[in-house]
Design a protein around this motif. Structure first.
Motif, PDB file in Angstrom:
ATOM      1  N   ASN A   1      16.601   7.457  24.215  1.00  0.00           N
ATOM      2  CA  ASN A   1      16.101   8.176  22.832  1.00  0.00           C
ATOM      3  C   ASN A   1      16.705   9.371  22.838  1.00  0.00           C
ATOM      4  O   ASN A   1      15.894  10.473  23.044  1.00  0.00           O
TER       5      ASN A   1
ATOM      6  N   LYS B   1      14.813  11.934  20.537  1.00  0.00           N
ATOM      7  CA  LYS B   1      13.364  12.592  21.013  1.00  0.00           C
ATOM      8  C   LYS B   1      13.702  13.546  21.987  1.00  0.00           C
ATOM      9  O   LYS B   1      13.021  14.565  22.105  1.00  0.00           O
TER      10      LYS B   1
ATOM     11  N   SER C   1      14.927  16.783  20.359  1.00  0.00           N
ATOM     12  CA  SER C   1      13.756  17.433  19.785  1.00  0.00           C
ATOM     13  C   SER C   1      12.576  18.191  20.833  1.00  0.00           C
ATOM     14  O   SER C   1      12.564  19.194  20.577  1.00  0.00           O
ATOM     15  N   ASN C   2      12.623  17.542  21.823  1.00  0.00           N
ATOM     16  CA  ASN C   2      11.749  18.157  22.988  1.00  0.00           C
ATOM     17  C   ASN C   2      12.252  19.525  23.520  1.00  0.00           C
ATOM     18  O   ASN C   2      11.760  20.427  23.523  1.00  0.00           O
TER      19      ASN C   2
ATOM     20  N   ASN D   1       7.024  11.123  27.310  1.00  0.00           N
ATOM     21  CA  ASN D   1       6.580  11.565  26.049  1.00  0.00           C
ATOM     22  C   ASN D   1       7.287  13.055  25.780  1.00  0.00           C
ATOM     23  O   ASN D   1       7.910  13.172  24.799  1.00  0.00           O
TER      24      ASN D   1
END
Length: 277
Positions: free
Chosen positions: A68, A71, A74-75, A223
């Motif tokens: 991903n 994701k 953006s992190n 995460n």
């Protein structure tokens, strides 16, 4: 009087500069080239890779299916910008105090802060890891923002202190005579005059936070993993998949390379701020 430079000397300096630049840039160029090759072609000799192997975007497709990217991207953005902004909020008052309210211990404090950058990161990994577990910050973007802010804070303070020292203290004294308080002095007088220095500090620390690998790999999992964890996921016990690893690396470094390219003038201006009287 400046010494004249001969055309031969100028040509030599230009050629030398291009050669050094090529040596520095070549690893990035080679990663980009390998990202457009198949796994079989990526391990062939360099000349065969360049001239005989076919070009393909297969590796990019596999990377997109397996990971991903949005994701992780953006992190990275949140962690890099968050740690830099938080560091500026702490460093601006600290650098102001050291620059305009100096004491006999100012240089000692600055040297002590800089010395913390010489400490091997692995030396404090275990206690920080335990603290993160206790506070519930493990594998969170908040935890990484705090850690990266703290490890880059000495550099931010040093850079801002250098820029603030170039601003005449008489200007701040005039602002105080006009009734400016500490908050107004920092926000409306000091900060606008040091915009080039603050901008270059911000850009440099965004780059440092974006490229940080040790803490992001040890304090994150699924995460909060940024793009450094995204790259590391393509190194497996079964071996290195060079084409896919190169594709993931290209996707990770492209945003920061583009940012550096478009902001290079501002970065150079800030880094040389105050160098010429």
């Amino acid at each position: 009087m400046a010494r004249a430079t001969t055309p031969r000397r100028k040509a030599f300096n230009t050629a030398l500069a291009w050669a050094v630049g090529l040596v520095i840039f070549f690893p990035i160029l080679w990663i980009v080239v390998l990202s457009f090759k198949t796994e079989g072609d990526a391990i062939r000799p360099p000349l065969e890779v360049l001239f005989d192997a076919a070009w393909t975007v297969e590796s990019y497709g596999v990377v997109q299916e397996r990971s991903n990217y949005v994701k992780h991207f953006s992190n990275s953005v949140i962690i890099a910008l968050g740690s830099t902004v938080l560091g500026l909020l702490v460093a601006v008052p600290a650098a102001w105090s050291m620059a305009f309210v100096p004491s006999r211990r100012t240089k000692d404090i600055l040297m002590w802060m800089l010395s913390t950058k010489m400490l091997p990161a692995v030396g404090v990994l275990y206690p920080i890891y335990l603290i993160f577990i206790k506070l519930g910050l493990l594998d969170t973007r908040t935890g990484l923002v705090i850690v990266l802010m703290l490890i880059n804070l000495p550099i931010i303070v040093w850079m801002l202190y250098t820029y603030f020292r170039e601003i005449p203290g008489e200007i701040l004294e005039a602002a105080r005579m006009d009734g400016a308080g500490l908050r107004e002095e920092i926000l409306y007088v000091l900060t606008p005059m040091a915009v080039p220095g603050i901008a270059s500090t911000l850009l440099l620390n965004v780059i440092l936070a974006w490229n940080e690998a040790f803490w992001t790999l040890n304090l994150t999992a699924a995460n909060a993993g940024p793009l450094t964890a995204f790259i590391a996921s393509y190194s497996s016990p079964e071996g290195l998949f060079y084409a896919k690893l190169s594709a993931a690396s290209t996707m990770a470094i492209a945003p920061i390379l583009i940012l550096g390219w478009f902001s290079q003038r501002q970065l150079v201006r800030g880094l040389t701020f105050g160098a010429v009287k």
